[in-house]
Scaffold this motif. Structure first.
Motif, PDB file in Angstrom:
ATOM      1  N   UNK A 538       0.908  -1.056   0.010  1.00 19.49           N
ATOM      2  CA  UNK A 538      -0.010  -0.007   0.024  1.00 19.49           C
ATOM      3  C   UNK A 538       0.880   1.145   0.165  1.00 19.49           C
ATOM      4  N   UNK A 539       1.188   1.757  -0.991  1.00 15.80           N
ATOM      5  CA  UNK A 539       2.135   2.771  -1.150  1.00 15.80           C
ATOM      6  C   UNK A 539       1.625   4.206  -1.724  1.00 15.80           C
ATOM      7  N   UNK A 540       0.604   4.255  -2.868  1.00 19.12           N
ATOM      8  CA  UNK A 540      -0.054   5.430  -3.142  1.00 19.12           C
ATOM      9  C   UNK A 540      -0.985   6.048  -2.477  1.00 19.12           C
ATOM     10  N   UNK A 541      -1.318   7.237  -2.551  1.00 19.68           N
ATOM     11  CA  UNK A 541      -2.199   8.211  -1.796  1.00 19.68           C
ATOM     12  C   UNK A 541      -3.529   7.674  -2.097  1.00 19.68           C
ATOM     13  N   UNK A 542      -3.859   6.981  -2.948  1.00 14.81           N
ATOM     14  CA  UNK A 542      -5.349   6.550  -3.217  1.00 14.81           C
ATOM     15  C   UNK A 542      -5.487   5.066  -2.413  1.00 14.81           C
ATOM     16  N   UNK A 543      -4.294   4.374  -2.239  1.00 14.84           N
ATOM     17  CA  UNK A 543      -4.462   3.051  -1.643  1.00 14.84           C
ATOM     18  C   UNK A 543      -4.428   3.514  -0.110  1.00 14.84           C
ATOM     19  N   UNK A 544      -3.565   4.410   0.255  1.00  8.93           N
ATOM     20  CA  UNK A 544      -3.721   4.783   1.800  1.00  8.93           C
ATOM     21  C   UNK A 544      -5.165   5.388   2.132  1.00  8.93           C
TER      22      UNK A 544
END
Length: 626
Positions: A538-544
């Protein structure tokens, strides 16, 4: 006398006093039967929670003034509730049975609501984490039109409410480098505070790792520097037991003949004269149905609402003080049209981030569950010496991390995003022009705090464990407490509106990324930290953002601000003297008067508010010739 003998004497004295505290006639002598109620008292305090007991104690210091406290709950006499282990125990009997409405930004989940229904209120069931906010937190209250409510104005009351005791084990203090400045605490206040005589070895490593990623260690935070990383005392007495409003403010005063406590009664309404003067309360036995017999009791001098963030606004609304449209819909005659009653709800929203240590030091917090020998030693240390790991409440250290530290390259973009918003987009639909103006003033202060290096935006409590709750300390979202228009005596609707403003999600993502940075610090590597949640994929802002929506809660039991101390033209409910706008004879002295939530656990702040409230009430009465 040896140190061990001294501890045993303290323990024996504590048990002796606790026997009185639990079961003797002295416990109930000031609990009056409703049939013994007088028709009038000088003061009526609505709520026997944390603030109500402080104010009742101080007002009843004058033997010529009669004080009645009306409390919906009753006493919790469980001996375990004053032990350190109770810091993580919230007995259902001590809480109102309420939940929030579905939270739109949290996947329409309902979330837990913490509102105490017990003598002593939240101080009876909290985590005993006894810290204050930074000076900026309280100075912002003053900037919202509340002269005398900045840090310098509140510090005397922080001190008045507290006695700081030298830590009982100097070896622990020296080994962990626990630093403190006793001069910012009181020396003869009711609430006892000290540092527990135990520090998990991993905590020292975590402090060092914080330093490596730009979070300095404060020498003493309670003097207005509650940001970065610091040690936190617990509100416990010298024997390690909970020191709280019930045993430190009420018990010593309960034998005063001018102080009366009525438990298991609900205040239905405050009653007003034709000139809008609050003169009486109408009360009803807990558990009886609508339409059951009620009792009316008059106040000669003042009625003080201390029913907490949930029921202070609820009682105001039921009494005809609140948003006109809401009251009209409920068929309640409008005494004072105050749209801010029940609005401005704030809390510290938590999300749990999970790591594991593959090469943890021994002992560590999990050793109490995984190592029988260590657990037995810990039990022996506590029962015989009142020391060791079982002396801890919810811990003794915290990071209150500025946004400039968490996100040094992106904090300005978050500030710009917040200032560019059309505020009404993310505020409750019922907000009036006055409330909107008040929020805009709050936003100016909040965004200044986002850019400050001396104010924490996220809290990271730590005590050697790999996982922690990340707690949003300065939310941009605002919630509501609203009465049920078809049944005004039913519990109100609670909508935290958690993360409804996307800025709060941006802040939480910044905190999660910073936690990863902390775990990657050089000193941490000896512990072998590995990420479990949200997970290394979980790395992108959307995933977070998805992780935040699915995992964040609404409350850490710090709900406040629903009868805010601000000017009426900014949507405020009470003035700096804590009198309710538009009426006379009615004030508020509890956590609901806070206009902006401070970046701290709220217990110490509530004591200061209540102590200051008592002085204001006394001065007002003296000026009026009462």
């Amino acid at each position: 006398m040896s140190r061990i003998n001294l501890l045993l004497v303290l323990l024996a004295l504590s048990y002796a006093s606790y026997g009185t505290y639990l079961g003797r006639d002295e416990l109930v002598q000031r609990q009056i039967d409703p049939g013994a109620l007088k028709s009038a008292y000088d003061y009526i305090v609505v709520g026997g929670g944390q603030s109500g007991l402080v104010i009742a104690n101080r007002l009843s210091e004058d033997p010529t003034k009669t004080v009645l406290v009306v409390e919906y709950g009753t006493f919790d006499n469980n001996p375990g509730q004053v032990e350190p282990s109770s810091a993580k125990n919230y007995p259902p009997m001590d809480l109102f049975n309420v939940t929030s409405v579905p939270q739109r930004a949290l996947g329409n989940r309902t979330t837990t609501v913490y509102a105490a229904a017990v003598i002593g209120g939240g101080s009876t069931i909290n985590g005993m984490f006894f810290e204050r906010g930074s000076a900026e937190d309280y100075d912002n209250w003053e900037k919202l039109g509340n002269a005398g409510w900045g840090f310098s104005g509140l510090l005397p009351y922080f001190k008045k409410s507290t006695t700081f005791n030298t830590p009982i084990d100097p070896a622990v203090v020296a080994d962990a480098n626990i630093t403190c400045d006793a001069s910012v605490y009181g020396t003869d206040g009711p609430i006892q505070a000290t540092y527990p005589p135990w520090v998990w070895p991993g905590t020292k490593i975590q402090f060092k790792a914080f330093n490596e990623v730009g979070v300095l260690t404060q020498f003493e935070a309670a003097g207005g520097k509650s940001y970065n990383a610091y040690w936190v005392p617990s509100n416990v007495d010298p024997s390690g037991r909970r020191s709280y409003a019930r045993n430190e403010y009420f018990d010593p005063a309960q034998s005063r003949p001018n102080l009366s406590l009525l438990v298991n009664y609900r205040v239905n309404e405050v009653l007003f004269s034709s000139t809008k003067h609050a003169h009486s309360v109408r009360i009803q036995a807990r558990g009886t149905a609508n339409g059951a017999p009620t009792i009316t009791v008059s106040a000669n001098t003042e009625i003080v609402l201390c029913a907490g963030w949930l029921h202070t606004p609820h009682i105001l609304q039921r009494s005809g003080v609140g948003p006109k449209a809401l009251l009209t819909a409920a068929g309640i005659p409008v005494i004072s049209d105050l749209p801010g009653v029940g609005s401005n709800l704030q809390d510290h929203a938590p999300i749990f981030i999970q790591f594991a240590y593959t090469t943890d030091v021994f002992p560590n917090p999990s050793s109490l569950q995984t190592n029988a020998t260590f657990a037995a030693w810990a039990e022996q240390q506590w029962t015989q010496l009142r020391e060791g790991p079982l002396s801890l409440t919810t811990g003794n250290s915290v990071g209150a991390i500025p946004l400039t530290t968490m996100n040094p390259t992106g904090y300005q973009a978050i500030i710009s995003k917040a200032l560019a918003q059309t505020p009404a987009t993310y505020l409750p639909k019922a907000y009036t022009a006055e409330q909107l103006a008040g929020f805009i003033e709050q936003r100016k202060l909040l965004t200044a705090s986002y850019g400050s290096s001396t104010n924490g935006i996220f809290e990271v409590p730590f005590e050697g464990s790999a996982s922690a709750a990340l707690c949003l300390e300065k939310p941009m979202s605002r919630g509501t407490v609203t009465l049920n228009t078809t049944d005004r005596y039913a519990e109100p609707s609670i909508d935290f509106n958690t993360n409804i403003n996307p800025v709060d999600v941006d802040l939480t993502i910044s905190a999660a990324r910073f936690y990863r940075t902390w775990m990657a610090a050089p000193s941490m590597q000896q512990l072998g930290p590995t990420e479990l949640s949200p997970g290394t994929n979980v790395t992108t802002d959307a995933q977070l953002s998805t992780w935040v929506s699915s995992g964040m809660g609404s409350s850490t039991a710090h709900s406040c601000c629903t009868a805010a101390m601000m000017p009426q033209n900014l949507g405020g409910v009470v003035s700096p003297d804590l009198l309710v706008h538009g009426v006379t004879g009615l004030s508020v002295g509890d956590i609901s008067v806070i206009p902006l939530i401070p970046a701290t656990h709220t217990c110490a702040t509530v004591y200061a508010i209540a102590e200051k409230a008592a002085d204001l009430i006394k001065a007002r009465a003296a000026h009026a010739g009462f």
